[in-house]
Scaffold this motif. Structure first.
Motif, PDB file in Angstrom:
ATOM      1  N   LYS A   1      10.732   1.225  -7.485  1.00 40.55           N
ATOM      2  CA  LYS A   1      10.504   2.055  -8.661  1.00 40.55           C
ATOM      3  C   LYS A   1      11.593   1.777  -9.695  1.00 40.55           C
ATOM      4  O   LYS A   1      12.787   1.787  -9.394  1.00 40.55           O
ATOM      5  N   GLY A   2      11.186   1.486 -10.922  1.00 43.88           N
ATOM      6  CA  GLY A   2      12.140   1.126 -11.965  1.00 43.88           C
ATOM      7  C   GLY A   2      12.552  -0.331 -11.931  1.00 43.88           C
ATOM      8  O   GLY A   2      13.400  -0.751 -12.706  1.00 43.88           O
ATOM      9  N   LYS A   3      11.954  -1.106 -11.017  1.00 47.42           N
ATOM     10  CA  LYS A   3      12.266  -2.533 -10.898  1.00 47.42           C
ATOM     11  C   LYS A   3      10.984  -3.365 -11.042  1.00 47.42           C
ATOM     12  O   LYS A   3      10.668  -4.200 -10.202  1.00 47.42           O
TER      13      LYS A   3
ATOM     14  N   ASP B   1      21.066  -2.884  -3.478  1.00 51.17           N
ATOM     15  CA  ASP B   1      22.025  -2.047  -4.197  1.00 51.17           C
ATOM     16  C   ASP B   1      23.190  -1.584  -3.342  1.00 51.17           C
ATOM     17  O   ASP B   1      24.170  -1.059  -3.869  1.00 51.17           O
ATOM     18  N   THR B   2      23.099  -1.760  -2.034  1.00 48.92           N
ATOM     19  CA  THR B   2      24.163  -1.249  -1.157  1.00 48.92           C
ATOM     20  C   THR B   2      24.944  -2.341  -0.431  1.00 48.92           C
ATOM     21  O   THR B   2      26.050  -2.088   0.046  1.00 48.92           O
TER      22      THR B   2
ATOM     23  N   LEU C   1       0.828  -1.198   0.000  1.00 51.87           N
ATOM     24  CA  LEU C   1       0.000   0.000   0.000  1.00 51.87           C
ATOM     25  C   LEU C   1       0.869   1.258   0.000  1.00 51.87           C
ATOM     26  O   LEU C   1       0.585   2.226  -0.727  1.00 51.87           O
ATOM     27  N   SER C   2       1.918   1.249   0.803  1.00 50.20           N
ATOM     28  CA  SER C   2       2.811   2.413   0.841  1.00 50.20           C
ATOM     29  C   SER C   2       3.526   2.601  -0.492  1.00 50.20           C
ATOM     30  O   SER C   2       3.813   3.733  -0.892  1.00 50.20           O
ATOM     31  N   ALA C   3       3.804   1.500  -1.189  1.00 53.94           N
ATOM     32  CA  ALA C   3       4.436   1.610  -2.504  1.00 53.94           C
ATOM     33  C   ALA C   3       3.495   2.248  -3.521  1.00 53.94           C
ATOM     34  O   ALA C   3       3.935   2.931  -4.446  1.00 53.94           O
TER      35      ALA C   3
ATOM     36  N   ASN D   1      14.252  -4.116  -0.621  1.00 55.73           N
ATOM     37  CA  ASN D   1      14.220  -3.030  -1.601  1.00 55.73           C
ATOM     38  C   ASN D   1      13.947  -1.688  -0.939  1.00 55.73           C
ATOM     39  O   ASN D   1      14.536  -0.672  -1.315  1.00 55.73           O
ATOM     40  N   ARG D   2      13.037  -1.691   0.043  1.00 50.07           N
ATOM     41  CA  ARG D   2      12.711  -0.437   0.739  1.00 50.07           C
ATOM     42  C   ARG D   2      13.942   0.138   1.441  1.00 50.07           C
ATOM     43  O   ARG D   2      14.151   1.365   1.466  1.00 50.07           O
TER      44      ARG D   2
END
Length: 203
Positions: free
Chosen positions: A32-34, A93-94, A20-22, A87-88
């Motif tokens: 986003k973008g994934k 990515d890190t 829902l938050s997404a 992802n959040r």
């Protein structure tokens, strides 16, 4: 166990909350973008597929469970929840090892949940392992194809996609293999007292 029921329900609440938050704040979602649209469709289905199956079929015809299989439901919900959390928090990515660990662990969870929910309890270790590999490897291939079609082919990740995909498929398969072995041990251990009761019965 009562705790598995509460854990499974909590996992679903958190999953739906993150989804829902997404929708409300897509820039903060980490997806986003994934293939965010595909995830917003697939993830709630993944988290609800076992309850939907139970409501439509399992509660009246299941030969494996007399009550809803909460442990299986928890295991089948956690992969979608943990992926969204990762992802959040931008862990994919890190943190260098995060993606590899997730392909191993989450495929193990998903395969373990499917086995507990649907696989007959009298399967041998070999057959349980083959079923686990069949489901886990197939699901991993479908996932990788989905990633490629929805966003990888049009992203900078395309340059390293071949190597990454091979690694992901290998780790997902190994996770499924481990899940098969563990589920066989757990179901075998659970069946021992029942077998003992039958043997010791004067009837």
């Amino acid at each position: 166990m009562q705790w598995t029921r509460y854990a499974a329900l909590l996992a679903k609440v958190l999953l739906l909350g993150l989804l829902l938050s997404a929708l409300i704040w897509p820039d903060l979602s980490g997806i986003k973008g994934k293939a965010s649209t595909a995830r917003l469709i697939v993830y709630p289905l993944g988290g609800m597929i076992l309850p939907l199956w139970w409501w439509a079929y399992g509660r009246t015809r299941s030969k494996l469970h007399r009550t809803f299989p909460w442990a299986a439901d928890l295991l089948m919900t956690l992969p979608w929840l943990i992926d969204l959390v990762g992802n959040r928090l931008n862990l994919f990515d890190t943190v260098n090892w995060w993606d590899d660990a997730m392909h191993f662990v989450l495929w193990g969870f998903l395969t373990g949940g499917v086995l507990l929910a649907f696989a007959p309890r009298d399967l041998t270790r070999a057959l349980t392992t083959f079923v686990a590999l069949g489901f886990g490897t197939t699901a991993a291939v479908v996932w990788e194809v989905g990633e490629y079609v929805t966003f990888v082919r049009n992203s900078p990740e395309l340059q390293t996609a071949y190597t990454d995909t091979l690694g992901d498929l290998t780790l997902g398969t190994l996770g499924a293999l481990l899940a098969g072995l563990l589920v066989h041990q757990v179901t075998k251990a659970d069946a021992l007292p029942l077998a003992g009761n039958v043997t010791d019965s004067p009837l």
